[in-house]
Design an enzyme around this catalytic site. Sequence first.
Site, PDB file in Angstrom:
ATOM      1  N   SER A 101       9.081 -43.930  36.446  1.00  0.00           N
ATOM      2  CA  SER A 101       8.105 -43.012  35.864  1.00  0.00           C
ATOM      3  C   SER A 101       7.598 -43.470  34.503  1.00  0.00           C
ATOM      4  O   SER A 101       6.452 -43.206  34.148  1.00  0.00           O
ATOM      5  CB  SER A 101       8.713 -41.609  35.746  1.00  0.00           C
ATOM      6  OG  SER A 101       9.071 -41.110  37.013  1.00  0.00           O
ATOM      7  N   HIS A 112       9.519 -40.008  31.135  1.00  0.00           N
ATOM      8  CA  HIS A 112       8.120 -39.704  31.435  1.00  0.00           C
ATOM      9  C   HIS A 112       7.302 -39.594  30.151  1.00  0.00           C
ATOM     10  O   HIS A 112       6.185 -40.132  30.057  1.00  0.00           O
ATOM     11  CB  HIS A 112       8.015 -38.386  32.205  1.00  0.00           C
ATOM     12  CG  HIS A 112       8.746 -38.370  33.512  1.00  0.00           C
ATOM     13  ND1 HIS A 112      10.118 -38.402  33.591  1.00  0.00           N
ATOM     14  CD2 HIS A 112       8.284 -38.295  34.780  1.00  0.00           C
ATOM     15  CE1 HIS A 112      10.482 -38.360  34.861  1.00  0.00           C
ATOM     16  NE2 HIS A 112       9.381 -38.300  35.613  1.00  0.00           N
TER      17      HIS A 112
END
Length: 353
Positions: free
Chosen positions: A227, A292
């Site tokens: 991610s 993220h």
Amino acid sequence: MEKSSQRMTGGPRETPVNSSPAVAANAEGEEIEVLESTDVLPVAPEDMSNKRSNSFRRAILQGSRQLKGCSLRDEVGLGLSQRLVRHVAYETLPREVDRKWYFDSYTYCPPPWLILAITIAEVAVFMYYGFQLDRLVLQVSSPSFLKSPLPYHPQLRAQAWRYLSYIFMHTGIEHLTLNMAMQLLVGVPLEMVHGALRIGLVYVCGVLAGSLAVSVTDMTAPVVGSSGGVYALVSAHLANVVMNWSGMKCQFKLFRMAMALVCMSVEFGRAVWLRFYPPAFPPCPNPSFVAHLGGVVVGLTLGVVVLQNYEQRLQEQSLFWIFFCVYTLFVLCAVFWNIFAYSLLDVRLPPPP
């Protein structure tokens, strides 16, 4: 040069001696129009190598390509590969002159191998551990999941390769599917336009920033999944679209941007839920979601600069060096944090896997 500009802007019609017959015949019937003369043929200093401008000027004079008033989208008779290149140009580039230059110069050599290779490796590793653990959904709940040499674990943070290799492990097929979809749909077109070196730089910086951000802010949690790199590419692309909204001519850009944000939000929400969900094997927590956010920060800073400077050297861009120096400073601070902060703060880490 004065005679050349007269031919293109409506002056005396002189057909170049080395022009092709088709161009000569076309010059008799209609004028060759340039989309924006100040945009397509900028005047470059003699001491600077402006490959794009010189190539376009030479192409027009020699008749190898006629720049009419119509846009690249209106061209007909294109093959499948040419239509794909044209589609990618409209997906990623905001200026018509850049799109035309990219369409003329792209040769599929080399192909977009980097993102495809990373994706294939991630799928292969996932399938290997899926069969080994006998689990494809929520693999992270398996007691052997973190025993792999790939994921980042705070107890094993001295093994430096884990700050990058964690991208090959995913918590389950739902995690892998969302990451691979965004990685392929955004990463492959970006690599076709900007090349493997630039896209690889953004991707690797996002991956490294993700694991280091976790080691600083969520010190007891492991990290898995790609991610960090995926969010760096997607956020850089979305920011580039927003900043050049009027110039981006991709179809349904508002709808597609909304869908990308929905996919990012769903994947991020899943990661947050999993982080605070009771772990299957306490006291080791579930993987962190902070990676993220690290990828997003890299995409909105370093990534935007890389994507905005198409066919321009990054080392000549002062903003690139500013963000790169800030990123390097963050990496150095995070390294020192990992060396000293855990013992100084007396952090109670989970047992090694």
